[in-house]
Design an enzyme around this catalytic site. Structure first.
Site, PDB file in Angstrom:
ATOM      1  N   HIS A   1      17.452   3.317  67.662  1.00  0.00           N
ATOM      2  CA  HIS A   1      17.007   2.096  68.340  1.00  0.00           C
ATOM      3  C   HIS A   1      16.850   2.346  69.837  1.00  0.00           C
ATOM      4  O   HIS A   1      17.611   3.109  70.435  1.00  0.00           O
ATOM      5  CB  HIS A   1      18.037   0.980  68.148  1.00  0.00           C
ATOM      6  CG  HIS A   1      18.370   0.684  66.715  1.00  0.00           C
ATOM      7  ND1 HIS A   1      19.476   1.194  66.080  1.00  0.00           N
ATOM      8  CD2 HIS A   1      17.720  -0.083  65.802  1.00  0.00           C
ATOM      9  CE1 HIS A   1      19.509   0.756  64.826  1.00  0.00           C
ATOM     10  NE2 HIS A   1      18.456  -0.013  64.625  1.00  0.00           N
TER      11      HIS A   1
ATOM     12  N   ASP B   1      19.455   7.653  69.992  1.00  0.00           N
ATOM     13  CA  ASP B   1      19.704   6.681  68.923  1.00  0.00           C
ATOM     14  C   ASP B   1      18.361   6.235  68.320  1.00  0.00           C
ATOM     15  O   ASP B   1      17.334   6.238  69.008  1.00  0.00           O
ATOM     16  CB  ASP B   1      20.447   5.468  69.505  1.00  0.00           C
ATOM     17  CG  ASP B   1      20.970   4.503  68.454  1.00  0.00           C
ATOM     18  OD1 ASP B   1      22.145   4.637  68.073  1.00  0.00           O
ATOM     19  OD2 ASP B   1      20.203   3.609  68.027  1.00  0.00           O
TER      20      ASP B   1
ATOM     21  N   ASP C   1      21.636   7.326  63.626  1.00  0.00           N
ATOM     22  CA  ASP C   1      20.919   6.424  62.714  1.00  0.00           C
ATOM     23  C   ASP C   1      19.459   6.845  62.540  1.00  0.00           C
ATOM     24  O   ASP C   1      18.672   6.146  61.903  1.00  0.00           O
ATOM     25  CB  ASP C   1      21.041   4.944  63.140  1.00  0.00           C
ATOM     26  CG  ASP C   1      21.023   4.723  64.632  1.00  0.00           C
ATOM     27  OD1 ASP C   1      20.726   5.681  65.375  1.00  0.00           O
ATOM     28  OD2 ASP C   1      21.283   3.585  65.070  1.00  0.00           O
TER      29      ASP C   1
ATOM     30  N   TYR D   1      25.084   5.108  60.737  1.00  0.00           N
ATOM     31  CA  TYR D   1      25.786   4.214  59.807  1.00  0.00           C
ATOM     32  C   TYR D   1      25.895   4.764  58.395  1.00  0.00           C
ATOM     33  O   TYR D   1      26.384   4.070  57.513  1.00  0.00           O
ATOM     34  CB  TYR D   1      25.117   2.825  59.849  1.00  0.00           C
ATOM     35  CG  TYR D   1      25.041   2.350  61.288  1.00  0.00           C
ATOM     36  CD1 TYR D   1      26.179   1.890  61.929  1.00  0.00           C
ATOM     37  CD2 TYR D   1      23.865   2.493  62.044  1.00  0.00           C
ATOM     38  CE1 TYR D   1      26.152   1.540  63.274  1.00  0.00           C
ATOM     39  CE2 TYR D   1      23.823   2.137  63.387  1.00  0.00           C
ATOM     40  CZ  TYR D   1      24.976   1.672  63.992  1.00  0.00           C
ATOM     41  OH  TYR D   1      24.946   1.350  65.329  1.00  0.00           O
TER      42      TYR D   1
ATOM     43  N   HIS E   1      22.888  -0.961  73.890  1.00  0.00           N
ATOM     44  CA  HIS E   1      22.179  -2.252  73.893  1.00  0.00           C
ATOM     45  C   HIS E   1      22.751  -3.247  74.899  1.00  0.00           C
ATOM     46  O   HIS E   1      22.137  -4.297  75.140  1.00  0.00           O
ATOM     47  CB  HIS E   1      22.202  -2.886  72.502  1.00  0.00           C
ATOM     48  CG  HIS E   1      21.466  -2.092  71.466  1.00  0.00           C
ATOM     49  ND1 HIS E   1      20.127  -1.793  71.575  1.00  0.00           N
ATOM     50  CD2 HIS E   1      21.878  -1.503  70.307  1.00  0.00           C
ATOM     51  CE1 HIS E   1      19.753  -1.069  70.529  1.00  0.00           C
ATOM     52  NE2 HIS E   1      20.795  -0.877  69.745  1.00  0.00           N
TER      53      HIS E   1
HETATM   54  N1  Q9C Z   1      17.459  -5.369  59.993  1.00  0.00           N
HETATM   55  C1  Q9C Z   1      23.142   0.533  67.370  1.00  0.00           C
HETATM   56  O1  Q9C Z   1      22.683   1.360  66.609  1.00  0.00           O
HETATM   57  N2  Q9C Z   1      20.600  -5.234  63.590  1.00  0.00           N
HETATM   58  N3  Q9C Z   1      22.894  -0.779  67.244  1.00  0.00           N
HETATM   59  C2  Q9C Z   1      19.347  -4.764  63.185  1.00  0.00           C
HETATM   60  C3  Q9C Z   1      17.902  -4.660  61.178  1.00  0.00           C
HETATM   61  C4  Q9C Z   1      21.184  -4.753  64.812  1.00  0.00           C
HETATM   62  C5  Q9C Z   1      22.023  -1.277  66.215  1.00  0.00           C
HETATM   63  C6  Q9C Z   1      18.887  -5.481  61.977  1.00  0.00           C
HETATM   64  C7  Q9C Z   1      21.166  -3.250  64.965  1.00  0.00           C
HETATM   65  C8  Q9C Z   1      21.971  -2.771  66.144  1.00  0.00           C
HETATM   66  C9  Q9C Z   1      24.065   0.957  68.456  1.00  0.00           C
HETATM   67 ZN    ZN Z   2      21.017   2.464  66.744  1.00  0.00          ZN
END
Ligand code: Q9C
Ligand code: ZN
Length: 352
Positions: free
Chosen positions: A203, A201, A290, A329, A165
């Site tokens: 995201h 990932d 994730d 996670y 990110h």
């Molecule tokens: N309700 C990575 O997996 N918050 N970053 C999301 C969802 C941030 C994820 C909130 C998520 C970042 C590397």
């Molecule tokens: Zn992620």
């Protein structure tokens, strides 16, 4: 298989983050790396080594010097002049439209002002060890790249904090430096070859996309949750295909929430076909777990067996692989999922 990891990475231990308007315990914690290291150790087929120091030059090849300067100085400045909070989070963020039609504003001088100049969300706290841990994660990625440059077919960098990110001049999404982008640039400069990044990932890797958006020699291909419903919301749509010299070298394959094993593997085939069309001998994998059905912040439904199949499918490209950890996670099963993926990539059967 060679694995790279540094104990310094555990120095980044944020106490909390915000999610959905609430303060929640941090998801991106050092127990994640401990889960992975335990599973690698129990497997017995992995050799873990510490990274070599690579200095700031490879970081500056990708990131704005101001971002590096900010992250290096943020914690000591906060101690001197901050609010006394145990972690730094922005309360005011430099939004493009605040300055619409007015050009750039200078970087503020106060700690609360500076953080919003370099950070884009409220999920990515800076604590005492964040800078040293993030620098170690970059060294992990570069050392994994060095192993592949030296002839290994496959190396795994247990990066933490993650990186995808983080954009050229912005941190966020639990990411401070973009480990995969830094490794890709390092590899491209050393080999003179094109490079491909496959981002798995849950995201979208907005930072990696942004860094290489105008580059034709670095292909970015991502499978991720549709940004219309999922973080990072403002990047990752299918019509974002690159610009200028990078036209066609950015491939987003957004998938609906609930995506399960078969649909995921079908999309992966499309991603791999795009990579096969692109030159170069090496693929960098941004490996996020994730996508797991039990992940507390993800929304896909992948199972451990599918990670093995995905590793195997990526290996079938016949390219060298630098595999770098991103998210994931569900701490208890994270290690087993990573081992499944890496065993698949190595051509070993799933563990019993
Ligand atoms: N309700 C990575 O997996 N918050 N970053 C999301 C969802 C941030 C994820 C909130 C998520 C970042 C590397
Ligand atoms: Zn992620």
């Amino acid at each position: 298989m060679q694995v790279v990891h540094s104990p310094k990475q555990a120095l980044h231990e944020p106490p909390w983050e915000t999610a959905g308007g609430r303060e929640v315990p941090a998801y991106e914690v050092s127990a994640r790396a401990a889960s992975i290291l335990a599973a690698l150790g129990a497997d017995g087929g992995f050799t873990v080594a510490a990274p070599g120091e690579h200095g700031v030059e490879p970081i500056l090849a990708v990131h704005d010097a101001g971002l590096l300067r900010y992250l290096e100085s943020a914690w000591s400045e906060w101690q001197r002049d901050g609010t006394g909070a145990p972690a730094i989070l922005p309360d005011t963020i430099l939004h493009a439209r605040l300055r619409e039609g007015m050009g750039d504003a200078p970087e503020p001088e106060s700690p609360c002002g500076r953080v919003g100049h370099w950070c884009f969300d409220s999920a990515t706290p800076i604590v005492a060890g964040t800078y040293d841990a993030s620098r170690a994660a970059v060294d992990v990625a570069l050392t994994a790249a060095d192993l592949v440059l030296a002839g290994e077919r496959l190396a795994y960098g247990l990066c933490r904090p993650p990186g995808h990110h983080a954009a050229r001049a912005l941190f966020g999404g639990y990411c401070y430096f973009n480990n995969a982008a830094i490794a890709a640039e390092w590899l491209a400069r050393r080999t003179g070859e094109p490079v491909a990044i496959l981002d798995l990932d849950f995201h979208h890797g907005n930072g990696t996309q942004q860094i290489f958006y105008e580059r034709g020699d670095a292909l970015y291909v991502s499978l991720h949750a549709d940004p219309r419903r999922t973080y990072p919301y403002y990047a990752g749509h299918a019509d974002e295909t690159g610009s200028g010299a990078g036209r066609g070298a950015n491939v987003n394959l957004p998938l609906p929430l609930g995506t399960a094993d078969d649909a995921y593997v079908a999309a992966l085939r499309i991603a791999l076909a795009r990579i096969a069309e692109h030159g170069g001998s090496t693929v960098i994998v941004s490996l996020g777990m994730d996508t797991y059905h039990l992940d507390p912040i993800g929304g896909f439904a992948l199972t451990t067996g599918t990670y093995h199949a995905v590793g195997e499918a990526v290996a079938s490209l016949g390219r060298r692989m630098i595999v770098l950890q991103e998210g994931g996670y569900h701490v208890a099963d994270l290690g087993a999922n990573v081992v499944a993926w890496l065993r698949g990539a190595e051509g070993r059967p799933p563990s019993a």
